[in-house]
Enzyme design. Structure first.
Site, PDB file in Angstrom:
ATOM      1  N   GLY A  54       0.819  -1.209   0.000  1.00  0.00           N
ATOM      2  CA  GLY A  54       0.000   0.000   0.000  1.00  0.00           C
ATOM      3  C   GLY A  54       0.848   1.251   0.000  1.00  0.00           C
ATOM      4  N   CYS A  55       0.266   2.358   0.417  1.00  0.00           N
ATOM      5  CA  CYS A  55       0.979   3.629   0.451  1.00  0.00           C
ATOM      6  C   CYS A  55       2.255   3.503   1.281  1.00  0.00           C
ATOM      7  CB  CYS A  55       0.080   4.715   1.041  1.00  0.00           C
ATOM      8  SG  CYS A  55       0.895   6.317   1.223  1.00  0.00           S
TER       9      CYS A  55
END
Length: 231
Positions: A54-55
């Site tokens: 993810g981020c």
């Protein structure tokens, strides 16, 4: 994309889902067993692995608060050098994943323990090509090993967790060897530490730090190791 533009985007996401910036996210972090197979402790003085989940703001923040980590740098892995920038990677067409290059001291923390934190705290390994509000292959769950042994340990650990039905769904984490890591832009580095009041960080990432402290008190360190401190 500028930091101010990112702030606007994150605030818009929160408004869309009907949350205030102060509303904590209901994290899925859970205690999971350590890997049965691991690298020998202290076989080398320094080792590197690249992790995507993810981020990269939250993943970097988690590992910066981990004892034994020497550095954690946000960047891009999986694509070509000429497309390793935020605007292009954000299109989801470059092959890159937002990732974090973790350098650690195996005398203090083993590779297997890093993976235990990765699967339990840093992200949800059952979400395919997304994490929370972030959608696309650039947010995929991927381990980029830097040795055959790392790849073997990761593969065995995924099988172990799946067989134990630790998660409700199957783990979708991929293992991609032989990929080059490219550091992200300076404004992405240490983002969690420098922007703790940022809505996206409050909602998505600060709970990860609290979960790290709760589930791994022996590994948690209060003061993060920052990229800017090493420059």
């Amino acid at each position: 994309m500028s930091t101010s533009a990112l702030a606007f985007t994150a605030a818009a996401v929160l408004a869309f889902v009907g949350l205030t910036p102060a509303a904590p996210r209901a994290e899925k972090a859970r205690a999971i067993p350590a890997p049965v197979a691991d690298e020998p402790a202290g076989a080398t003085t320094s080792e590197v692995v690249v992790l995507a989940g993810g981020c990269f703001w939250g993943v970097q923040g988690v590992y910066q608060h981990l004892n034994g980590v020497v550095s954690a740098v946000s960047g891009y892995t999986g694509g070509e050098k000429n497309t390793a920038d935020y605007q292009r990677v954000s299109t989801g067409t470059t092959g890159h994943a937002e990732s974090v290059q973790v350098t650690f001291d195996p005398h203090q923390v083993t590779y297997g323990r890093l993976l235990q934190v990765y699967f339990s705290v840093a992200h949800d390994p059952t979400e395919l090509n997304r994490q929370g509000p972030d959608v696309g292959p650039q947010y995929r769950s991927t381990i980029f090993p830097t040795s055959e042994q790392q790849a073997s340990v990761a593969k065995a650990y995924i099988a172990q967790l799946d067989q134990a039905h630790v998660f409700k769904g199957a783990i979708v984490t991929t293992i991609e060897s032989g990929r080059t890591f490219y550091p992200a832009e300076a404004y992405h580095q240490d983002f969690l530490t420098l922007n703790r009041a940022f809505p996206y960080i409050i909602y998505n990432d600060l709970p990860k730090i609290e979960n790290l402290k709760r589930l791994f008190p022996d590994l948690y360190r209060r003061d993060p190791v920052l990229v800017r401190a090493g420059r």
